[in-house]
Design a protein around this motif. Structure first.
Motif, PDB file in Angstrom:
ATOM      1  N   GLU A 189      16.782 -16.208 -12.581  1.00  0.00           N
ATOM      2  CA  GLU A 189      17.605 -15.197 -13.244  1.00  0.00           C
ATOM      3  C   GLU A 189      16.852 -14.545 -14.399  1.00  0.00           C
ATOM      4  N   PHE A 190      16.126 -15.355 -15.170  1.00  0.00           N
ATOM      5  CA  PHE A 190      15.362 -14.773 -16.281  1.00  0.00           C
ATOM      6  C   PHE A 190      14.311 -13.792 -15.767  1.00  0.00           C
ATOM      7  N   LYS A 191      13.605 -14.165 -14.694  1.00  0.00           N
ATOM      8  CA  LYS A 191      12.553 -13.294 -14.159  1.00  0.00           C
ATOM      9  C   LYS A 191      13.140 -11.999 -13.603  1.00  0.00           C
ATOM     10  N   LEU A 192      14.353 -12.082 -13.043  1.00  0.00           N
ATOM     11  CA  LEU A 192      15.009 -10.866 -12.554  1.00  0.00           C
ATOM     12  C   LEU A 192      15.383  -9.954 -13.728  1.00  0.00           C
ATOM     13  N   HIS A 193      15.962 -10.528 -14.788  1.00  0.00           N
ATOM     14  CA  HIS A 193      16.279  -9.735 -15.979  1.00  0.00           C
ATOM     15  C   HIS A 193      15.009  -9.146 -16.596  1.00  0.00           C
ATOM     16  N   ARG A 194      13.950  -9.934 -16.574  1.00  0.00           N
ATOM     17  CA  ARG A 194      12.669  -9.482 -17.135  1.00  0.00           C
ATOM     18  C   ARG A 194      12.151  -8.259 -16.367  1.00  0.00           C
ATOM     19  N   LYS A 216      20.197  -8.067 -24.481  1.00  0.00           N
ATOM     20  CA  LYS A 216      21.195  -9.098 -24.763  1.00  0.00           C
ATOM     21  C   LYS A 216      21.298 -10.111 -23.615  1.00  0.00           C
ATOM     22  N   ASN A 217      20.875  -9.701 -22.429  1.00  0.00           N
ATOM     23  CA  ASN A 217      20.922 -10.604 -21.273  1.00  0.00           C
ATOM     24  C   ASN A 217      19.931 -11.755 -21.397  1.00  0.00           C
ATOM     25  N   PHE A 218      18.974 -11.653 -22.322  1.00  0.00           N
ATOM     26  CA  PHE A 218      17.990 -12.717 -22.493  1.00  0.00           C
ATOM     27  C   PHE A 218      18.528 -13.878 -23.341  1.00  0.00           C
ATOM     28  N   GLN A 219      19.677 -13.684 -23.964  1.00  0.00           N
ATOM     29  CA  GLN A 219      20.176 -14.688 -24.898  1.00  0.00           C
ATOM     30  C   GLN A 219      20.309 -16.087 -24.283  1.00  0.00           C
ATOM     31  N   PRO A 220      20.864 -16.256 -23.064  1.00  0.00           N
ATOM     32  CA  PRO A 220      20.997 -17.604 -22.498  1.00  0.00           C
ATOM     33  C   PRO A 220      19.655 -18.297 -22.222  1.00  0.00           C
ATOM     34  N   PHE A 221      18.551 -17.510 -22.219  1.00  0.00           N
ATOM     35  CA  PHE A 221      17.249 -18.065 -21.857  1.00  0.00           C
ATOM     36  C   PHE A 221      16.307 -18.151 -23.057  1.00  0.00           C
ATOM     37  N   ALA A 222      16.833 -17.927 -24.252  1.00  0.00           N
ATOM     38  CA  ALA A 222      15.986 -17.868 -25.451  1.00  0.00           C
ATOM     39  C   ALA A 222      15.274 -19.187 -25.709  1.00  0.00           C
ATOM     40  N   GLU A 223      15.924 -20.290 -25.436  1.00  0.00           N
ATOM     41  CA  GLU A 223      15.329 -21.591 -25.750  1.00  0.00           C
ATOM     42  C   GLU A 223      14.125 -21.884 -24.872  1.00  0.00           C
ATOM     43  N   ASN A 224      14.222 -21.590 -23.573  1.00  0.00           N
ATOM     44  CA  ASN A 224      13.147 -21.949 -22.638  1.00  0.00           C
ATOM     45  C   ASN A 224      12.108 -20.844 -22.447  1.00  0.00           C
ATOM     46  N   HIS A 225      12.433 -19.610 -22.803  1.00  0.00           N
ATOM     47  CA  HIS A 225      11.512 -18.494 -22.553  1.00  0.00           C
ATOM     48  C   HIS A 225      11.304 -17.652 -23.813  1.00  0.00           C
ATOM     49  N   GLN A 226      11.226 -18.318 -24.933  1.00  0.00           N
ATOM     50  CA  GLN A 226      11.118 -17.609 -26.209  1.00  0.00           C
ATOM     51  C   GLN A 226       9.878 -16.725 -26.277  1.00  0.00           C
ATOM     52  N   LYS A 227       8.729 -17.256 -25.870  1.00  0.00           N
ATOM     53  CA  LYS A 227       7.480 -16.495 -25.968  1.00  0.00           C
ATOM     54  C   LYS A 227       7.513 -15.259 -25.074  1.00  0.00           C
ATOM     55  N   ASP A 228       8.025 -15.405 -23.856  1.00  0.00           N
ATOM     56  CA  ASP A 228       8.109 -14.252 -22.944  1.00  0.00           C
ATOM     57  C   ASP A 228       9.025 -13.173 -23.510  1.00  0.00           C
TER      58      ASP A 228
END
Length: 389
Positions: A189-194, A216-228
């Protein structure tokens, strides 16, 4: 594989000859003076007069030259025919057309035939060939539950959309299955939003507001994909001059579209409890690798008149190496008993770090003591721990 390389080498020679022949034809057929000669003849015909001696001589020489050119091309074309025939000979030499000798008679009867048909239907569903699968079901007399087909219909619909760079169907599916995807640590899901965010960046400054809103869609993934996420946000600074002219040009790599198709297929199959590759494709590939070895085994057995060695059961007289691609389960062979460990006879790690099977451990026990067969360390058998591969 060596056989394929040999045939491919002969085929490359033929293709090179065809390319060279085509260039040669284009070059020698460009007889420019014939167009001028044609014009002169037409002018003479309009005046209804006989051809001059000079023009007649030039015309006869032109006809002779054209005839010689055609003969040369025909001769060169015959040489190509011999090269094509060599490809056929290479195929006959490197591939055995009679592979029926390694088969087992009656192996595809009744129940086995039905199982094979079901595997073929599933493969066709995976490939999106739904009409062909339905036809096979009718001809084979199979009754497939519609619920078995529906996941493949949806999967292929989403994949087709991804191939034309339409992310919406995949995003809808990922959001609907978010909990299950996160349970298996999927980054789909993160890669699709990306990717969707990057597509907005490609629109330039006009999409800046929409890109910020979409972030704002990146918020649920902030912990695991902060650098990206930080990289994506940093790219917004270069919208005015264009991402393609910035240090973030790597975000526009087209290969990520092929990658997202692979990631979606893998994660979707995992959710459905399916393997990523079709079982039919895997079996066919393994069979292609094993076939030359099986033919050689059969020939040696027949030559030495020991056909009883091949006992027509689910085993072979020798091991056929299918390569690492076909390694699906890690196995451990006990170095003492030289047997593969099983659930009933698992591998056990001794205190010294050496590993043997449980059966070997029980056989080597001497009272309440055990001496490692590889080092002199004595230990209590109860200290051994089961390990998992």
């Amino acid at each position: 594989m060596d056989q394929c390389v040999n045939v491919e080498r002969e085929l490359e020679k033929v293709l090179q000859q065809f390319a060279s022949y085509g260039q040669h034809c284009d070059r020698i057929l460009e007889i420019e003076y014939t167009s001028g000669l044609k014009q002169q003849i037409l002018q003479t015909a309009d005046r209804d007069v006989e051809l001059s001696g000079t023009l007649s001589l030039v015309l006869s020489q032109c006809c002779k030259r054209i005839k010689d050119t055609v003969q040369t091309l025909a001769s060169d074309h015959k040489d190509i025919h011999s090269s094509v025939s060599r490809v056929g000979k290479a195929i006959d030499k490197n591939f055995d057309s009679d592979i029926g000798s390694v088969g087992i008679e009656g192996c595809w009867q009744s129940e086995s035939q039905r199982v094979l048909s079901e595997v073929m239907v599933e493969h066709l569903f995976r490939q999106g060939m739904l009409d062909v699968a339905e036809e096979l079901c009718q001809e084979a007399g199979l009754c497939i539950d519609p619920s078995q087909k529906e996941p493949f219909v949806e999967l292929n619909r989403i994949l087709e959309a991804l191939r034309v760079r339409d992310l919406r169907p995949a995003l809808e599916w990922a959001v609907a299955n978010r909990e299950m995807l996160m349970a298996q640590n999927s980054a789909l899901e993160f890669k699709l939003h990306r990717l969707y965010f990057i597509s907005l960046l490609m629109g330039g400054p006009a999409n800046q507001k929409e890109a910020l809103q979409y972030a704002k869609n990146f918020q649920p993934f902030a912990e695991n994909h902060q650098k990206d996420i930080q990289v994506l946000m940093g790219s917004l600074v270069y919208l005015q001059q264009g991402i393609e002219n910035s240090p973030y040009v790597h975000l526009l790599d087209s290969n990520q579209w092929a990658d997202i198709c692979d990631i979606f297929t893998r994660d979707a199959c995992a959710l459905l409890g399916l393997s990523v590759e079709s079982p039919l494709s895997v079996s066919f590939s393994a069979g292609s690798v094993a076939l030359p070895a099986l033919i050689n085994i059969k020939a040696v057995i027949e030559q030495r008149q020991c056909t009883g060695v091949w006992n027509q059961k689910d085993e072979l007289p020798i091991e056929v190496d299918l390569g690492q691609k076909c390694w699906y389960h890690s196995v451990f062979a006990c170095p003492i008993l030289r047997q593969q460990t099983t659930d009933n006879n698992p591998p056990m790690k001794l205190l010294c770090g050496h590993i043997i099977s449980r059966d070997a451990l029980n056989k080597m026990m001497s009272g309440s003591k055990l001496k490692c067969p590889y080092c002199p360390m004595e230990q209590v058998p109860g200290d051994a721990k089961q390990i998992y591969f």
